[in-house]
Design an enzyme around this catalytic site. Structure first.
Site, PDB file in Angstrom:
ATOM      1  N   HIS A 118      10.215  26.204 -18.683  1.00 40.17           N
ATOM      2  CA  HIS A 118       9.090  25.298 -18.936  1.00 40.17           C
ATOM      3  C   HIS A 118       9.502  24.026 -19.675  1.00 40.17           C
ATOM      4  O   HIS A 118      10.391  24.028 -20.523  1.00 40.17           O
ATOM      5  CB  HIS A 118       8.014  26.025 -19.750  1.00 40.17           C
ATOM      6  CG  HIS A 118       8.527  26.555 -21.064  1.00 40.17           C
ATOM      7  ND1 HIS A 118       8.511  25.832 -22.221  1.00 40.17           N
ATOM      8  CD2 HIS A 118       9.085  27.749 -21.386  1.00 40.17           C
ATOM      9  CE1 HIS A 118       9.029  26.541 -23.218  1.00 40.17           C
ATOM     10  NE2 HIS A 118       9.389  27.719 -22.723  1.00 40.17           N
ATOM     11  N   ASP A 119       8.866  22.935 -19.302  1.00 40.20           N
ATOM     12  CA  ASP A 119       8.965  21.642 -20.003  1.00 40.20           C
ATOM     13  C   ASP A 119      10.344  20.994 -19.900  1.00 40.20           C
ATOM     14  O   ASP A 119      10.647  20.079 -20.669  1.00 40.20           O
ATOM     15  CB  ASP A 119       8.569  21.788 -21.482  1.00 40.20           C
ATOM     16  CG  ASP A 119       7.149  22.288 -21.644  1.00 40.20           C
ATOM     17  OD1 ASP A 119       6.220  21.541 -21.308  1.00 40.20           O
ATOM     18  OD2 ASP A 119       6.967  23.438 -22.109  1.00 40.20           O
ATOM     19  N   GLY A 136      13.853  26.399 -22.140  1.00 40.88           N
ATOM     20  CA  GLY A 136      12.784  25.421 -22.163  1.00 40.88           C
ATOM     21  C   GLY A 136      13.132  24.131 -22.881  1.00 40.88           C
ATOM     22  O   GLY A 136      14.029  24.082 -23.721  1.00 40.88           O
TER      23      GLY A 136
END
Length: 258
Positions: A118-119, A136
């Protein structure tokens, strides 16, 4: 162009000429650009934004929810640029409320079993070899090559045109234009071969080499070396500005020399 044995939500938006092979699932709130090919047994979940003329091979899972206990169901996305190739069993998780999206640039190649958490923000023309594992919030510049089975710690930054050897454990930032290798990971010179392939001239490569020679070969710590390079008037190229800005912005610290 869409096989009868697929499961495509009626609210998914597929561009002209998109081809979807058998046993693939595409959920709602998905957008796929024209000319993209999606192989069999691919799962594309809510929030995916896939560009034009991409290739997604069997077993890939795009835009699954983050493997992050702080995620509470907020609506986030995965954005994949045009002409990017995603090989077998790659997994790309969508963002959290930190950045709200996970981004993959244009013309990238993610080889089999790569994981992008994520991200993350990945630039254009990047190549990640088999089984690169990225935690992440990682930021990767353009034209970065990462060798197979490397693992990248969360919040690490990797500069433009960097090359990272296979099997690396990346826990510090990697400045632009360099090679990183050995264990623990260390500065291994500039990525001269990669720079030549991308059109850098001999003068530019020499300038980059001189900057890093001052940073890593003077026998002083990085903060002192940065000040020394700032004061060297003969090192006045745009490369100097990019390199020093990257190092100064580092929160995790950059890799050390041999």
């Amino acid at each position: 162009m869409v096989h009868s044995l697929t499961n495509i939500h009626p609210e998914a938006k597929l561009g002209e000429g998109v081809q979807v092979d058998a046993f693939t699932t595409i959920q709602k709130n998905v957008e796929i650009g024209e000319g993209t090919w999606i192989g069999s047994n691919v799962t594309i979940m809510e929030g995916a934004r896939i560009g034009k003329h991409c290739k997604i091979f069997p077993g890939a899972v795009i835009s699954a929810i983050p493997q992050d206990l702080k995620y509470h169901g907020e609506e986030t996305t995965v954005e994949i640029g045009d002409y990017t190739t995603i090989r077998e069993c790659v997994t790309i998780n969508r963002g959290t409320e930190d950045k709200w999206t996970t981004k993959i640039g244009k013309h990238c190649l993610l080889m089999a079993y790569v994981h992008i958490a994520h991200d993350c923000e990945i630039g254009d023309y990047c190549i990640f070899s088999n089984a690169v594992q990225m935690a992440g919030h990682v930021e990767v510049g353009d034209n970065v090559v990462i060798g197979g089975t490397s693992a990248v710690h969360q919040f690490v930054r990797i500069g433009n045109h960097a090359f990272i050897a296979g099997g690396a454990l990346v826990s510090k930032d990697i400045p632009p234009f360099v090679k990183a290798a050995r264990e623990p990971l260390r500065y291994g010179g500039i990525n001269a071969v990669g720079l030549k392939r991308r059109g850098f001239d001999t003068e530019g490569i020499s300038e980059i080499h001189e900057i890093y020679r001052s940073l890593y070969n003077k026998g002083v710590n990085m903060s002192v070396a940065v000040k020394m390079v700032e004061e060297e008037e003969q090192l006045s190229s745009l490369y100097k500005e990019e390199i020093l800005s990257f190092i100064k912005a580092s929160k995790r610290g950059v890799i050390k020399g041999y």
